[in-house]
Scaffold this motif. Structure first.
Motif, PDB file in Angstrom:
ATOM      1  N   ILE A 197      -6.931   2.680  -1.968  1.00 56.83           N
ATOM      2  CA  ILE A 197      -7.895   2.282  -0.932  1.00 56.83           C
ATOM      3  C   ILE A 197      -7.396   2.705   0.447  1.00 56.83           C
ATOM      4  N   TYR A 198      -6.097   2.553   0.671  1.00 54.34           N
ATOM      5  CA  TYR A 198      -5.512   2.978   1.949  1.00 54.34           C
ATOM      6  C   TYR A 198      -5.671   4.483   2.148  1.00 54.34           C
ATOM      7  N   LEU A 199      -5.461   5.256   1.079  1.00 51.16           N
ATOM      8  CA  LEU A 199      -5.547   6.713   1.192  1.00 51.16           C
ATOM      9  C   LEU A 199      -6.966   7.189   1.475  1.00 51.16           C
ATOM     10  N   VAL A 200      -7.958   6.447   1.011  1.00 48.67           N
ATOM     11  CA  VAL A 200      -9.342   6.816   1.320  1.00 48.67           C
ATOM     12  C   VAL A 200      -9.558   6.836   2.831  1.00 48.67           C
ATOM     13  N   MET A 201      -8.915   5.906   3.525  1.00 52.68           N
ATOM     14  CA  MET A 201      -9.058   5.839   4.985  1.00 52.68           C
ATOM     15  C   MET A 201      -8.226   6.896   5.701  1.00 52.68           C
TER      16      MET A 201
ATOM     17  N   VAL B 246      -9.236  10.994  -4.227  1.00 52.24           N
ATOM     18  CA  VAL B 246      -8.676   9.651  -4.066  1.00 52.24           C
ATOM     19  C   VAL B 246      -9.716   8.588  -4.401  1.00 52.24           C
ATOM     20  N   ARG B 247     -10.973   8.847  -4.080  1.00 48.30           N
ATOM     21  CA  ARG B 247     -12.033   7.886  -4.426  1.00 48.30           C
ATOM     22  C   ARG B 247     -12.085   7.653  -5.936  1.00 48.30           C
ATOM     23  N   GLY B 248     -11.845   8.696  -6.694  1.00 50.56           N
ATOM     24  CA  GLY B 248     -11.772   8.533  -8.143  1.00 50.56           C
ATOM     25  C   GLY B 248     -10.588   7.679  -8.556  1.00 50.56           C
TER      26      GLY B 248
ATOM     27  N   ILE C  29       0.584  15.422   2.657  1.00 53.45           N
ATOM     28  CA  ILE C  29      -0.416  14.584   3.329  1.00 53.45           C
ATOM     29  C   ILE C  29      -0.220  13.118   2.947  1.00 53.45           C
ATOM     30  N   LEU C  30       0.028  12.870   1.667  1.00 51.50           N
ATOM     31  CA  LEU C  30       0.252  11.493   1.220  1.00 51.50           C
ATOM     32  C   LEU C  30       1.487  10.892   1.882  1.00 51.50           C
ATOM     33  N   LEU C  31       2.548  11.675   1.965  1.00 53.88           N
ATOM     34  CA  LEU C  31       3.759  11.177   2.618  1.00 53.88           C
ATOM     35  C   LEU C  31       3.531  10.940   4.107  1.00 53.88           C
TER      36      LEU C  31
ATOM     37  N   PHE D  67       0.816  -1.209   0.000  1.00 54.59           N
ATOM     38  CA  PHE D  67       0.000   0.000   0.000  1.00 54.59           C
ATOM     39  C   PHE D  67       0.851   1.261   0.000  1.00 54.59           C
ATOM     40  N   ASP D  68       2.012   1.249   0.686  1.00 53.72           N
ATOM     41  CA  ASP D  68       2.801   2.482   0.649  1.00 53.72           C
ATOM     42  C   ASP D  68       3.593   2.610  -0.656  1.00 53.72           C
ATOM     43  N   LEU D  69       3.890   1.483  -1.313  1.00 50.23           N
ATOM     44  CA  LEU D  69       4.425   1.579  -2.673  1.00 50.23           C
ATOM     45  C   LEU D  69       3.357   2.132  -3.618  1.00 50.23           C
TER      46      LEU D  69
END
Length: 207
Positions: free
Chosen positions: A181-185, A195-197, A47-49, A28-30
């Protein structure tokens, strides 16, 4: 054929769990890294990092442990794979180093060119790590030529066969889907809607 639940079988299952754990937990982090450049603002990239900051380095322990277990349990397999896949594994190592350095160095300076440079390095390293892992898995599934001396009998181009490349691309797609999917959370507001897109697009890419 009689089934034998011996030590070799136990080690085989254990190594599978370790490498599978790495694929799941570091996948997921890759994937987040592969999606990193899709965000345009410095805040969103930060934020992503931050979403993978507490876990990305710990997840790589699974890979190290899996390699150590392979060396301890199946030294001939370890020797053959690491000699035959020497160039891909060295590239994988370099990309892992580049990725780690880019995460740590990005925020050291505030210049735009500095942060963009590390952003690109982080994202491309994440993509190529997933691709190289997939190529290795594809070759293992398909089988590689091994001589009587237990040495890899092919060349570098033999590893880049269509099936292995397809598995490599599929692995990148799976990691991107996993990361989205991880980022949605881990996000909210407008960024979460974006991100949902990505989730829908990465699922289509994976399928």
């Amino acid at each position: 054929m009689e089934f034998s639940f011996d030590l070799n079988f136990i080690w085989f299952i254990l190594i599978g769990i370790l490498l599978g754990g790495y694929a799941i937990l570091d996948g997921f982090d890759l994937g987040v890294g592969a999606l990193h450049l899709l965000t345009k603002t410095d805040l969103n990239r930060r934020i992503l990092l931050n979403s993978i900051g507490p876990v990305w380095d710990g997840n790589e322990v699974w890979l190290v442990t899996g390699g150590g277990a392979l060396f301890a349990a199946f030294p001939h397999v370890y020797a053959t794979s690491f000699s035959g896949f020497y160039v891909p594994f060295m590239l994988l190592l370099f990309f892992l180093i580049f990725r780690a350095v880019s995460i740590e160095m990005r925020s050291k300076q505030e210049m735009l060119w500095w942060r963009k440079m590390w952003d690109y390095l982080f994202s491309f390293s994440s993509i190529f790590i997933g691709f190289l892992m997939g190529v290795a898995i594809g070759n293992v599934i398909q089988g590689i030529p091994i001589g009587p001396d237990k040495e890899y009998a092919g060349g570098l181009l033999n590893l880049l066969n269509p099936y292995a490349i397809l598995v490599g691309v599929t692995t990148v797609a799976a990691f991107m889907m996993h990361g989205a999917i991880y980022l949605v959370m881990k996000t909210d507001g407008e960024l979460q809607e974006t991100v949902r897109g990505w989730v829908n697009n990465t699922i289509i890419f994976f399928v």
